[in-house]
Design a protein around this motif. Structure first.
Motif, PDB file in Angstrom:
ATOM      1  N   ALA A 201       0.848  -1.012  -0.098  1.00 12.69           N
ATOM      2  CA  ALA A 201      -0.113   0.045   0.109  1.00 12.69           C
ATOM      3  C   ALA A 201       0.760   1.232  -0.091  1.00 12.69           C
ATOM      4  CB  ALA A 201      -0.836  -0.219   1.111  1.00 12.69           C
ATOM      5  N   GLY A 202       1.892   1.238   0.781  1.00  8.07           N
ATOM      6  CA  GLY A 202       2.820   2.403   0.813  1.00  8.07           C
ATOM      7  C   GLY A 202       3.497   2.664  -0.507  1.00  8.07           C
ATOM      8  N   LEU A 203       3.827   1.200  -1.327  1.00  4.02           N
ATOM      9  CA  LEU A 203       4.800   1.663  -2.432  1.00  4.02           C
ATOM     10  C   LEU A 203       3.660   2.031  -3.430  1.00  4.02           C
ATOM     11  CD1 LEU A 203       6.760  -1.377  -2.717  1.00  4.02           C
ATOM     12  CD2 LEU A 203       7.449   0.747  -2.332  1.00  4.02           C
ATOM     13  N   ARG A 204       2.502   1.772  -3.540  1.00  4.42           N
ATOM     14  CA  ARG A 204       1.353   2.182  -4.466  1.00  4.42           C
ATOM     15  C   ARG A 204       1.354   3.807  -4.332  1.00  4.42           C
ATOM     16  NH1 ARG A 204      -2.748   0.578  -7.817  1.00  4.42           N
ATOM     17  NH2 ARG A 204      -3.340   2.665  -9.004  1.00  4.42           N
ATOM     18  N   LEU A 205       1.068   4.085  -2.924  1.00  4.03           N
ATOM     19  CA  LEU A 205       1.004   5.593  -2.609  1.00  4.03           C
ATOM     20  C   LEU A 205       2.263   6.477  -3.218  1.00  4.03           C
ATOM     21  CD1 LEU A 205      -0.634   7.470   0.301  1.00  4.03           C
ATOM     22  CD2 LEU A 205       1.855   7.967  -0.425  1.00  4.03           C
ATOM     23  N   LEU A 206       3.444   5.881  -2.989  1.00  2.40           N
ATOM     24  CA  LEU A 206       4.518   6.576  -3.596  1.00  2.40           C
ATOM     25  C   LEU A 206       4.703   6.581  -5.011  1.00  2.40           C
ATOM     26  CD1 LEU A 206       7.496   5.317  -1.110  1.00  2.40           C
ATOM     27  CD2 LEU A 206       6.265   7.388  -1.205  1.00  2.40           C
ATOM     28  N   ALA A 207       4.302   5.528  -5.626  1.00  2.00           N
ATOM     29  CA  ALA A 207       4.014   5.617  -7.112  1.00  2.00           C
ATOM     30  C   ALA A 207       2.968   6.477  -7.596  1.00  2.00           C
ATOM     31  CB  ALA A 207       3.737   3.957  -7.433  1.00  2.00           C
ATOM     32  N   ASN A 208       1.995   6.599  -6.927  1.00  2.00           N
ATOM     33  CA  ASN A 208       0.936   7.641  -7.334  1.00  2.00           C
ATOM     34  C   ASN A 208       1.343   9.035  -7.012  1.00  2.00           C
ATOM     35  OD1 ASN A 208      -1.063   5.523  -7.757  1.00  2.00           O
ATOM     36  ND2 ASN A 208      -2.054   5.887  -5.535  1.00  2.00           N
ATOM     37  N   PHE A 209       2.257   9.195  -6.232  1.00  2.00           N
ATOM     38  CA  PHE A 209       3.005  10.326  -5.947  1.00  2.00           C
ATOM     39  C   PHE A 209       3.817  10.804  -7.102  1.00  2.00           C
ATOM     40  CE2 PHE A 209       6.862  12.929  -4.579  1.00  2.00           C
ATOM     41  CZ  PHE A 209       6.164  14.252  -4.400  1.00  2.00           C
TER      42      PHE A 209
END
Length: 214
Positions: A201-209
């Motif tokens: 979930a954290g990696l997905r948020l960073l990718a979204n950023f």
């Protein structure tokens, strides 16, 4: 090549944040370069800026201001040029007007509000708040694209950011009382949790950023 400036001001936790940003970028189209830096020129020219933070608000604020030209470069890039910005943990808290840890310390004042100690309602809720909690997204935002309505993220903190304007709260979390898990305004966003420690979930948020175009 997209450049991501990860600000080094002595707050620690840089290596794990750097590795997570690199890994998140590998899943996206286009080359990306993560640079750990306190060079104002690199910060001013970066395509994305990430401000991490571990420890006390006052110490992190002092460390940031001690780096010659860094706060000025952040102001010029983020508020002047509209560079997408992400604050993590104390890096998010520094976006506030002030912090009340030990004494009143001025923040960057990018989002009005203050950082104050958690006072959970109930003896079962310990401070520091440490561990996994589901966040509740307040309204659709590109940072949370592809994440569930309740997404578990990893927290470790004793203080939280309470914005003056409730509309600045992008996501919340409940730990004996609800407070901001994420804030957002224009090209600026911040998260109280640690995406670099929050697995998929954290990696997905960073990718979204990294893909965010505010």
């Amino acid at each position: 090549m997209q450049s991501i400036a990860l600000i080094d001001y002595g707050s620690g936790n840089l290596r794990s944040a750097e590795k997570a940003l690199v890994k998140a970028g590998e899943a996206l189209d286009g080359a990306r370069r993560v640079v750990v830096t306190a060079d104002p020129d690199l910060i001013a020219r970066a395509d994305r800026i990430v401000l991490p933070g571990v420890g006390a608000f006052a110490a992190c604020a002092a460390g940031l201001h001690a780096r010659s030209g860094v706060t000025e470069a952040l102001e010029a890039a983020v508020r002047g040029r509209g560079t997408p910005f992400l604050g993590i943990c104390v890096g998010m808290q520094l976006m506030a007007s002030r912090g009340l840890e030990f004494r009143t310390t001025l923040g960057l004042d990018w989002i009005g509000g203050e950082v104050r100690r958690l006072t959970p309602d109930g003896a079962a809720f310990k401070v520091p708040h440490m561990g996994w909690n589901d966040i509740q997204v307040a309204a659709p935002h590109p940072l949370f694209e592809g994440l569930g309505a309740d997404s578990p993220m990893y927290f470790t903190h004793s203080f939280a950011f309470f914005p003056d304007d409730a509309a600045a709260v992008a996501a919340s979390v409940d730990h004996g009382g609800r407070f901001a898990a994420a804030v957002a305004h224009g090209n600026m966003a911040g998260v109280q949790f640690h995406p670099e420690k929050s697995q998929a979930a954290g990696l997905r948020l960073l990718a979204n950023f990294l893909d965010w175009r505010p």
